[in-house]
Write a protein that holds these residues in place. Structure first.
Motif, mmCIF file in Angstrom:
data_model
loop_
_atom_site.group_PDB
_atom_site.id
_atom_site.type_symbol
_atom_site.label_atom_id
_atom_site.label_comp_id
_atom_site.label_asym_id
_atom_site.label_seq_id
_atom_site.Cartn_x
_atom_site.Cartn_y
_atom_site.Cartn_z
ATOM 1 N N LEU A 52 -28.479 35.104 189.888
ATOM 2 C CA LEU A 52 -28.810 34.446 188.670
ATOM 3 C C LEU A 52 -29.768 35.210 187.925
ATOM 4 C CD1 LEU A 52 -29.632 30.665 188.983
ATOM 5 C CD2 LEU A 52 -28.389 31.780 187.187
ATOM 6 N N PRO A 53 -30.987 36.071 188.514
ATOM 7 C CA PRO A 53 -31.770 36.816 188.073
ATOM 8 C C PRO A 53 -30.831 37.941 187.408
ATOM 9 C CG PRO A 53 -32.714 36.154 190.151
ATOM 10 C CD PRO A 53 -31.472 35.662 189.855
ATOM 11 N N LEU A 54 -30.042 38.488 188.143
ATOM 12 C CA LEU A 54 -29.355 39.834 187.340
ATOM 13 C C LEU A 54 -28.423 39.444 186.331
ATOM 14 C CD1 LEU A 54 -27.898 41.244 191.188
ATOM 15 C CD2 LEU A 54 -29.746 42.251 189.436
ATOM 16 N N LEU A 55 -27.830 38.156 186.385
ATOM 17 C CA LEU A 55 -27.205 37.645 185.271
ATOM 18 C C LEU A 55 -28.198 37.270 183.789
ATOM 19 C CD1 LEU A 55 -24.628 36.506 183.913
ATOM 20 C CD2 LEU A 55 -25.407 33.998 184.817
ATOM 21 N N ALA A 56 -29.190 36.830 184.199
ATOM 22 C CA ALA A 56 -30.198 36.769 183.100
ATOM 23 C C ALA A 56 -30.554 38.080 182.853
ATOM 24 C CB ALA A 56 -31.633 35.899 183.480
ATOM 25 N N TRP A 57 -30.714 39.092 183.417
ATOM 26 C CA TRP A 57 -31.201 40.464 182.823
ATOM 27 C C TRP A 57 -29.875 41.298 182.024
ATOM 28 C CZ3 TRP A 57 -34.863 43.362 181.463
ATOM 29 C CH2 TRP A 57 -36.044 43.223 182.049
ATOM 30 N N GLY A 58 -28.767 40.904 182.485
ATOM 31 C CA GLY A 58 -27.531 41.030 181.718
ATOM 32 C C GLY A 58 -27.584 40.767 180.275
ATOM 33 N N LEU A 59 -27.737 39.414 180.139
ATOM 34 C CA LEU A 59 -27.975 38.581 179.077
ATOM 35 C C LEU A 59 -29.026 39.427 177.931
ATOM 36 C CD1 LEU A 59 -27.393 34.970 179.912
ATOM 37 C CD2 LEU A 59 -25.748 36.537 178.514
ATOM 38 N N VAL A 60 -30.235 39.523 178.961
ATOM 39 C CA VAL A 60 -31.471 40.017 178.096
ATOM 40 C C VAL A 60 -31.120 41.438 177.465
ATOM 41 C CG1 VAL A 60 -33.637 41.166 178.401
ATOM 42 C CG2 VAL A 60 -32.958 38.883 179.317
ATOM 43 N N LEU A 61 -30.335 42.353 178.172
ATOM 44 C CA LEU A 61 -30.065 43.567 177.841
ATOM 45 C C LEU A 61 -28.852 43.741 176.738
ATOM 46 C CD1 LEU A 61 -29.973 45.334 181.315
ATOM 47 C CD2 LEU A 61 -31.384 45.714 179.586
ATOM 48 N N PHE A 62 -28.061 42.499 176.698
ATOM 49 C CA PHE A 62 -26.903 42.413 175.970
ATOM 50 C C PHE A 62 -27.193 41.739 174.684
ATOM 51 C CE2 PHE A 62 -23.274 40.090 174.464
ATOM 52 C CZ PHE A 62 -22.092 41.147 174.023
ATOM 53 N N LEU A 199 -30.402 25.499 166.277
ATOM 54 C CA LEU A 199 -29.496 25.296 167.056
ATOM 55 C C LEU A 199 -28.515 26.463 166.838
ATOM 56 C CD1 LEU A 199 -28.725 21.718 167.194
ATOM 57 C CD2 LEU A 199 -29.752 22.924 168.946
ATOM 58 N N PHE A 200 -28.794 27.430 165.956
ATOM 59 C CA PHE A 200 -27.802 28.425 165.555
ATOM 60 C C PHE A 200 -28.440 29.764 165.594
ATOM 61 C CE2 PHE A 200 -26.399 24.850 163.126
ATOM 62 C CZ PHE A 200 -25.067 24.698 163.545
ATOM 63 N N SER A 201 -29.314 29.781 166.721
ATOM 64 C CA SER A 201 -30.324 30.823 166.780
ATOM 65 C C SER A 201 -29.699 31.847 168.133
ATOM 66 C CB SER A 201 -31.681 30.637 167.160
ATOM 67 O OG SER A 201 -31.670 29.928 168.460
ATOM 68 N N ILE A 202 -30.126 33.141 168.214
ATOM 69 C CA ILE A 202 -29.671 33.834 169.353
ATOM 70 C C ILE A 202 -30.087 33.377 170.482
ATOM 71 C CG2 ILE A 202 -31.641 35.548 169.324
ATOM 72 C CD1 ILE A 202 -28.184 36.526 169.869
ATOM 73 N N GLU A 203 -31.496 32.578 170.671
ATOM 74 C CA GLU A 203 -31.905 31.997 171.811
ATOM 75 C C GLU A 203 -31.192 30.903 172.464
ATOM 76 O OE1 GLU A 203 -35.378 33.853 169.624
ATOM 77 O OE2 GLU A 203 -33.727 32.635 169.162
ATOM 78 N N THR A 204 -30.352 29.966 171.353
ATOM 79 C CA THR A 204 -29.478 29.057 171.766
ATOM 80 C C THR A 204 -28.373 29.607 172.354
ATOM 81 O OG1 THR A 204 -30.358 27.582 169.953
ATOM 82 C CG2 THR A 204 -28.134 27.224 170.821
ATOM 83 N N LEU A 205 -27.747 30.726 171.762
ATOM 84 C CA LEU A 205 -26.777 31.365 172.484
ATOM 85 C C LEU A 205 -26.915 31.938 173.866
ATOM 86 C CD1 LEU A 205 -23.991 32.597 172.105
ATOM 87 C CD2 LEU A 205 -24.850 34.479 171.164
ATOM 88 N N ALA A 206 -28.224 32.436 173.986
ATOM 89 C CA ALA A 206 -28.552 32.896 175.387
ATOM 90 C C ALA A 206 -28.693 31.781 176.307
ATOM 91 C CB ALA A 206 -29.816 33.817 175.170
ATOM 92 N N VAL A 207 -29.491 30.785 176.163
ATOM 93 C CA VAL A 207 -29.331 29.529 176.896
ATOM 94 C C VAL A 207 -27.952 29.011 177.327
ATOM 95 C CG1 VAL A 207 -30.065 27.187 177.109
ATOM 96 C CG2 VAL A 207 -31.691 28.875 176.174
ATOM 97 N N LEU A 208 -27.203 28.876 176.366
ATOM 98 C CA LEU A 208 -25.769 28.264 176.661
ATOM 99 C C LEU A 208 -24.979 29.317 177.479
ATOM 100 C CD1 LEU A 208 -24.910 26.501 173.255
ATOM 101 C CD2 LEU A 208 -25.422 25.354 175.267
ATOM 102 N N LEU A 209 -24.834 30.795 177.122
ATOM 103 C CA LEU A 209 -24.242 31.647 178.044
ATOM 104 C C LEU A 209 -24.839 31.657 179.403
ATOM 105 C CD1 LEU A 209 -23.830 34.722 175.390
ATOM 106 C CD2 LEU A 209 -22.283 33.313 176.362
ATOM 107 N N MET A 210 -26.168 31.453 179.546
ATOM 108 C CA MET A 210 -26.635 31.659 180.763
ATOM 109 C C MET A 210 -26.160 30.581 181.591
ATOM 110 S SD MET A 210 -29.076 33.022 182.828
ATOM 111 C CE MET A 210 -30.072 32.352 184.171
ATOM 112 N N CYS A 211 -26.094 29.265 181.179
ATOM 113 C CA CYS A 211 -25.570 28.139 181.882
ATOM 114 C C CYS A 211 -24.142 28.200 182.228
ATOM 115 C CB CYS A 211 -26.070 26.756 180.972
ATOM 116 S SG CYS A 211 -25.608 25.318 181.903
ATOM 117 N N VAL A 212 -23.345 28.630 181.222
ATOM 118 C CA VAL A 212 -21.831 28.704 181.336
ATOM 119 C C VAL A 212 -21.515 29.662 182.161
ATOM 120 C CG1 VAL A 212 -19.811 29.078 180.171
ATOM 121 C CG2 VAL A 212 -21.306 27.652 179.007
#
Length: 296
Positions: A52-62, A199-212
């Motif tokens: 999970l932390p590695l996945l989160a870092w992948g999203l942070v870098l992307f 709801l149409f922000s990059i933060e929302t996208l990051a949260v949804l991508l993290m969960c999915v």
């Protein structure tokens, strides 16, 4: 009701009560069968603690997240699952004993691993130079007080209370703590509504991508290792459903940085969307399978 009082006083108390309610539900039987299959525990724990932390870092870098939003997403990846993940495992007919065991293991380890790894994350993001520090032993103590100690207290109370008293009190405690947690999260949402991303922000996208992505990762690995369906579902939920309340407490109470706490708050609200969709898909699949078996 001020946001400071909500986040620094009420949130830790409500979080501790939720964890104690989880402890009231734990029995030896929950763990006996699960510990006979250590591979499932090792897989679920590894996905939670390492993947999970590695996945989160992948999203942070992307994704072009701000440093504070990135810190919030990384914080979500470091917290354990909670009573919510156990509830979803139950609703989706997953292996509840495995779910509870994974939650308990994460709750035991998180007070020690979270402040250490999050301290490194703040350094990598360049936030430690801006005066943000997560004092290790102080954070360990606070996390123990709102996670592990309440769980152990609940388990002790379960042994002290008689079966009749427990059967009477447990449903009421579940409802009370659940309503309290929803109430605090809702109050925090409205108190920080002007600062929350749209709801149409990059933060929302990051949260949804993290969960999915975390749910997909848990499902695919558990499925490819040919674990029982119930275990696959439990691991899927445990990897995807994080205890956003703990992340919010660290951000709002210990770090005193609402900017970091907004992403965990957003996660606590939005993670329910993909989880519920997946849950309904699983239940629909079960009904279709049952109908096929009846016809044959």
């Amino acid at each position: 009701m001020s946001p400071e009082w909500l986040s620094q006083v009420l949130l830790p108390w409500v979080l501790a009560s939720v964890m104690m309610a989880m402890g009231l539900n734990l029995t030896k039987a929950d763990f006996a069968l699960t510990w006979r299959h250590p591979r499932r525990l090792l897989l679920g724990s590894s996905l939670q603690i390492l993947a999970l932390p590695l996945l989160a870092w992948g999203l942070v870098l992307f994704l072009p997240l701000s440093p504070l939003a990135a810190a919030g997403l990384l914080l979500v990846a470091l917290v354990p699952g909670g009573a919510t993940s156990n509830m979803f495992s139950y609703l989706v007919q997953g292996d509840l004993a495995l779910s509870v065991s994974l939650t308990t293991i994460a709750a035991i380890l998180a007070p020690f691993t979270l402040p250490l790894v999050m301290g490194w994350n703040l350094e990598f993001l360049g936030l430690s130079g801006a005066g943000l520090r997560l004092p290790y032993w102080h954070t360990v103590g606070q996390l123990l007080l709102v996670t592990l100690v309440p769980v152990l207290t609940g388990m002790l109370l379960r042994r002290v209370l008689g079966t009749q008293t427990l059967e009477w009190i447990l449903p009421k405690v579940k409802v009370l703590t659940g309503v309290a947690m929803i109430g605090v999260v809702t109050a925090l949402f409205f108190s920080h509504a002007q600062r929350l991303p749209s709801l149409f922000s990059i933060e929302t996208l990051a949260v949804l991508l993290m969960c999915v992505l975390s749910m997909t990762l848990g499902y695919q690995i558990a499925h490819r290792l040919r674990l029982p369906h119930a275990s696959v579902r439990a691991i899927t939920v445990e990897v995807g459903v994080q205890n956003a309340g703990v992340a919010m407490m660290v951000a709002f109470t210990i770090l005193q940085q609402p900017g970091i706490g907004l992403v965990p708050l957003l996660y606590g609200l939005l993670m329910n969307v993909p989880v519920f969709l997946w849950m309904f898909a699983c239940l629909w699949r079960d009904r279709q399978l049952a109908a096929t078996l009846e016809r044959s």
